[in-house]
Design a protein around this motif. Structure first.
Motif: not given
Length: 476
Positions: A205, A207, A209-210, A215, A218
């Motif tokens: 993941v 972090c 790019s979220i 967040m 996701e």
């Protein structure tokens, strides 16, 4: 000494065909009996000891596949037994039973080399999961899939491989540091592939790019109706990684409120979906990475100190490519063979002068930049041999030269506004700076953000605002 044998049914066996045995070390008879019965029902042979001295005698006289020890014993701390077993240089995993809520003891045990820990009161399902994981550890130095390996024989790379082999045999949270493109995700995958969780998911993941608003959902999932558009229940990354490994890349990008939730998830091994009223257990090993200094962010209040200590139980530092210049040749040749296989052609060869240029280059984007350079060189080269001109290397501008350029640009700023309105002029300057940084890093946005002195998220926003897109030919 008490032994519990399972009546009826078969015994769990090791790879050699022998029944697997567990050594239980606890001075409380009730706890010891509970553990013995639970392990016996799993088909395991069990020996027990009430002290460190007794346990050491058992270890001298028999071979075990797992040791389960209490933290507090009459003649010392369980950590002493953890260190004693580690000093024997064997493959025996040790799990520690800690007092409920004693995060410090758990972290100390993991740092000392414990495989994992379980808190009192002992949850039997959590205990069974821990035991199954410990007993399924692969043979040390087992082979990994093709392409999933760290190449090179330099001293820094040998140290990294040795460290990965040790980390694979524990469940301790690992914090991987290193420059962008240095192979942090590959190192995390190797820890996973060589560990007890290799048959379960590895979930990476990023972090950074979220979007912040998404967040929590996701990472932890959500219930139907939790918010507009939540038409059905959905699992998050934690649930997807259940039984396996969750790799949190660019963990420094997590906002503070998410850091609180992540800390609880790691400590309690439970998560709550958005819109849910109760928490669900998750069995996840967390590996995190960043190219920023988390310790520095802690000092300025941008990262929680308690989360930092939970993530940074064991640190793995990935060396930059310029620290392993003698490895450039084998890494480059392996990449060229892989490119040839993908393209269905004969492998390109590096000429002597081309190899010398690569070995002298500083690689701000590290291995990822080397791969981009070689892909471009293969595409541009008209021969099977790659020459220096095909590499098109652009060394970073020296700091003093860059300072002079910035001063010159500042001095000429007002003159530039005569040709266009100030907003348009500033956009043009910003676009040129971003494009220059992207070109220097082979369009590696994380490395470009570092060069520009901004966060990955800021760079991504400005690229979107200015309409800067990655070239189609890059293939990434």
């Amino acid at each position: 000494m008490k032994k519990i044998e399972r009546r009826g049914g078969g015994r769990a066996q090791s790879a050699s065909g022998r029944a697997q045995r567990v050594l239980v070390v606890d001075d409380e008879p009730d706890i010891r009996e509970l553990l013995e019965l639970t392990l016996a029902k799993m088909g395991l042979g069990v020996d027990s000891a009430g002290s460190i001295g007794e346990a050491k005698e058992r270890l001298r006289d028999a071979r075990y596949q797992l040791c389960l020890t209490d933290m507090r014993l009459p003649d010392g701390e369980g950590l002493e037994l953890v260190r004693h077993i580690a000093a024997l240089a064997g493959d025996l995993p040790v799990a520690v039973i800690t007092a409920h809520g004693s995060a410090e003891n758990a972290v100390a045990a993991l740092k000392a080399g414990a495989f994992d820990y379980v808190s009192k009161p002992v949850g039997l399902e959590q205990l069974r999961t821990l035991v199954r994981s410990a007993l399924s550890l692969p043979v040390r130095n087992a082979t990994t899939p093709s392409g999933q390996q760290l190449l090179g024989d330099s001293a820094p790379m040998r140290e990294v491989r040795d460290m990965i082999a040790k980390l694979a045999r524990t469940q301790a949270p690992v914090y991987i540091t290193g420059e962008s493109g240095s192979g942090k995700e590959l190192a995390a995958r190797l820890i996973h592939l060589n560990g007890a969780r290799r048959d379960h998911m590895f979930v990476p993941v990023n972090c950074g790019s979220i979007p912040e608003s998404l967040m929590e959902s996701e990472l932890f999932g959500y219930r139907k109706g939790a918010f507009t558009g939540a038409n059905q229940d959905r699992d998050g990354f934690f649930q997807a990684a259940h039984g396996g490994t969750l790799f949190l890349d660019e963990v420094a990008e997590l906002p503070l409120y998410m850091q609180v939730l992540l800390l609880r998830a790691i400590q309690e091994k439970r998560v709550r979906k958005v819109g849910a009223t109760q928490e669900d257990p998750v069995d996840v090993r967390v590996i995190s990475a960043t190219n920023q200094s988390l310790a520095g962010l802690v000092e300025i209040g941008r990262f929680r100190r308690d989360l930092y200590y939970r993530l940074n139980v064991i640190e793995l530092k990935m060396p930059s490519l310029r620290e392993c210049r003698e490895d450039v040749k084998i890494i480059a040749e392996t990449m060229l063979e892989r490119l040839a296989h993908q393209n269905g052609t004969n492998p390109s060869r590096l000429s002597g002068p081309a190899l010398q240029e690569l070995e002298a280059y500083d690689f701000p984007g590290n291995v990822r930049e080397l791969e981009n350079i070689l892909e471009r060189a293969v595409a541009l080269s008209s021969e099977e041999q790659i020459n220096p001109d095909d590499l098109r290397l652009h060394p970073l501008i020296a700091q003093d030269e860059r300072d002079q350029m910035q001063a010159s640009a500042a001095g000429n700023a007002l003159d530039g506004t005569r040709d266009s309105p100030l907003p348009a002029y500033l956009d043009r300057v910003e676009r040129e700076a971003i494009m220059a940084a992207l070109a220097k890093t082979g369009f590696n946005r994380t490395a470009a953000a570092k060069l520009l002195g901004v966060t990955f998220r800021t760079l991504r926003y400005r690229m979107q605002r200015l309409g800067i897109r990655e070239p189609e030919s890059d293939g990434r």
